[in-house]
Design a protein around this motif. Structure first.
Motif, PDB file in Angstrom:
ATOM      1  N   UNK A 128       0.679  -0.966  -0.031  1.00 57.54           N
ATOM      2  CA  UNK A 128       0.310  -0.201   0.262  1.00 57.54           C
ATOM      3  C   UNK A 128       0.722   1.678   0.072  1.00 57.54           C
ATOM      4  N   UNK A 129       1.968   1.111   0.465  1.00 60.86           N
ATOM      5  CA  UNK A 129       2.538   2.225   0.797  1.00 60.86           C
ATOM      6  C   UNK A 129       3.107   2.855  -0.552  1.00 60.86           C
ATOM      7  N   UNK A 330     -15.564  -7.712  -6.512  1.00 59.49           N
ATOM      8  CA  UNK A 330     -15.535  -7.765  -5.139  1.00 59.49           C
ATOM      9  C   UNK A 330     -15.623  -6.741  -3.971  1.00 59.49           C
ATOM     10  N   UNK A 331     -14.794  -5.538  -4.869  1.00 56.09           N
ATOM     11  CA  UNK A 331     -14.793  -4.721  -4.282  1.00 56.09           C
ATOM     12  C   UNK A 331     -16.621  -4.133  -3.800  1.00 56.09           C
ATOM     13  N   UNK A 332     -16.971  -3.640  -5.159  1.00 49.34           N
ATOM     14  CA  UNK A 332     -18.811  -3.891  -5.408  1.00 49.34           C
ATOM     15  C   UNK A 332     -19.675  -4.077  -5.258  1.00 49.34           C
ATOM     16  N   UNK A 333     -19.453  -5.388  -4.153  1.00 48.84           N
ATOM     17  CA  UNK A 333     -19.706  -6.441  -3.629  1.00 48.84           C
ATOM     18  C   UNK A 333     -20.234  -5.934  -2.353  1.00 48.84           C
ATOM     19  N   UNK A 334     -18.341  -5.601  -1.593  1.00 48.04           N
ATOM     20  CA  UNK A 334     -18.888  -5.460  -0.783  1.00 48.04           C
ATOM     21  C   UNK A 334     -19.389  -3.887  -0.077  1.00 48.04           C
ATOM     22  N   UNK A 365      -9.150   2.313  -0.125  1.00 52.08           N
ATOM     23  CA  UNK A 365      -8.315   1.004   0.362  1.00 52.08           C
ATOM     24  C   UNK A 365      -8.768  -0.549  -0.147  1.00 52.08           C
ATOM     25  N   UNK A 366     -10.594  -0.013  -0.434  1.00 54.46           N
ATOM     26  CA  UNK A 366     -10.839  -1.881  -0.494  1.00 54.46           C
ATOM     27  C   UNK A 366     -10.072  -2.196  -2.414  1.00 54.46           C
ATOM     28  N   UNK A 371      -6.878  -5.940  -4.385  1.00 53.31           N
ATOM     29  CA  UNK A 371      -5.818  -5.474  -5.932  1.00 53.31           C
ATOM     30  C   UNK A 371      -4.347  -6.605  -5.630  1.00 53.31           C
ATOM     31  N   UNK A 372      -4.070  -6.018  -4.186  1.00 55.06           N
ATOM     32  CA  UNK A 372      -2.740  -6.653  -3.515  1.00 55.06           C
ATOM     33  C   UNK A 372      -3.357  -8.142  -3.908  1.00 55.06           C
ATOM     34  N   UNK A 373      -4.146  -8.515  -2.777  1.00 55.25           N
ATOM     35  CA  UNK A 373      -4.230  -9.541  -2.376  1.00 55.25           C
ATOM     36  C   UNK A 373      -4.476 -10.272  -4.225  1.00 55.25           C
TER      37      UNK A 373
END
Length: 383
Positions: A128-129, A330-334, A365-366, A371-373
């Motif tokens: 995230x940095x 996944x982000x939109x679902x959350x 943030x989501x 994306x990192x995951x």
């Protein structure tokens, strides 16, 4: 002239010898090939090593044939060329100790790119940095008429190119292979966006050259060479990004790194070392752009971008480089948001943000977290 420089390369002349030839005997190169003038070697003793090469007419003819093939493919693919003594050659790159004798490129001219050039490099597995640092800093530098140089790799390179594009800037991608392909393939769309927005794809390698590992090390000297300042975001102490540090030291280019937290991750050990040993100047936070501008011989000249503009640019950039569609789904679902396929995702999200129906920090943030995951899972699978 270009045809003969390529042919000389095909005849086995090393890059530094080609540079010397262009510097000292530029007008003799055409004569060597067209007039097959052997006396030129007798008149210029420093050219005598080429005498045996040009004595083999079949080898010379084959080299010219290969050069013709390369130029034909270049024309088909929209690839341009420039060479060391040509007016179109990038001025900053000409100053390094071993500049490429010939450059193949697509897109804009080097003169169209701002002289305030910043190399942005780092790990292919950013945390995230790096996401935050790149997407806060790059738009502000672009706002001050800077251009971004990077290598089109996954990770920090990809983030940097796209942050520049989303901020309406021009970016240069230096590739480690021929321009008849894009590596990695997943960055093909990004490469197209670079060209569509007035940027450049460039390489010192002719079409047909594969992305062998050693070429990436060679490529790094050009990323640094094209730039006046180097920003290294996150890197492992033993990672490939450290090659950029060595090139920057040799070329006497200033190095900057974003400040890292008290808990140092493995992928940040190189960054920490550069800061601790005083090799890199520290960028303290996301609004700290003045140090890099000063190193460029500039300063903050325009009204500062506000945080909302920066965050909207961040949102556009991240949406443009998501690892796969599942990240967005996944982000939109959350967030319990449904966006019809006929609607533009970015425009719709901005509308929701403006209506205070969506918090921009939460979606950023989501998106970054997911994306990192997703990237980490892909890398584990590929490794």
């Amino acid at each position: 002239m270009t045809r003969y420089i390529i042919a000389l390369s095909e005849l086995g002349l090393k890059n530094n010898n080609l540079i010397s030839l262009l510097r000292e005997h530029s007008y003799d190169i055409v004569d060597m090939f067209e007039n097959k003038n052997q006396s030129i070697f007798e008149k210029n003793l420093d050219l005598m090593p080429l005498h045996d090469i040009f004595s083999d007419s079949s080898a010379v003819d084959l080299a010219l044939s290969k050069a013709d093939y390369i130029l034909t493919r270049n024309k088909e693919l929209g690839i341009k060329t420039t060479y060391f003594t040509a007016s179109s050659y990038p001025k900053e790159l000409a100053l390094i100790s071993n500049p490429p004798a010939i450059i193949y490129y697509k897109g804009a001219e080097f003169s169209d790119i701002s002289l305030k050039t910043i190399a942005c490099v780092g790990t292919r597995k950013p945390t995230r940095l790096s996401y935050n640092a790149v997407n806060y800093l790059v738009p502000q530098w672009v706002h001050e008429d800077c251009s971004i140089i990077s290598g089109l790799a996954c990770g920090v390179d990809k983030l940097s190119h796209q942050a520049c594009i989303s901020a309406n800037g021009k970016t240069v991608a230096v590739l480690a292979h021929g321009l008849d392909t894009i590596y990695p393939k997943e960055n093909t769309a990004l490469a197209e966006r670079i060209l569509e927005t007035g940027g450049i794809l460039m390489s010192e390698y002719a079409v047909g050259t594969k992305p062998d590992k050693f070429r990436f090390v060679n490529r790094n000297r050009l990323i640094v060479g094209l730039s006046k300042v180097i920003v290294i975001y996150e890197c492992d102490e033993k990672g490939g990004t450290m090659h950029n540090v060595e090139h920057a030291r040799r070329q006497k280019k200033p190095i900057f790194c974003p400040a890292i937290g008290e808990v140092v991750e493995e992928i940040q050990t190189g960054t920490k070392k550069l800061i601790d040993e005083g090799t890199a100047c520290v960028i303290q936070q996301g609004r700290d752009i003045a140090g890099v501008l000063s190193a460029l011989g500039s300063e903050i000249k325009k009204p500062r971008l506000n945080n909302r503009v920066i965050k909207l640019n961040y949102l556009h950039a991240v949406l443009s480089i998501l690892n796969n569609p599942v990240v967005l789904e996944s982000t939109l679902r959350t967030l319990n948001i449904s966006i019809p396929a006929t609607q533009d995702v970015y425009t719709t999200l901005v509308h929701l943000i403006n209506d205070n129906s969506l918090d921009i920090d939460r979606i950023l943030n989501l998106l970054v977290e997911n994306n990192i995951a997703s990237i980490n899972k892909t890398l584990i699978f590929n490794d």
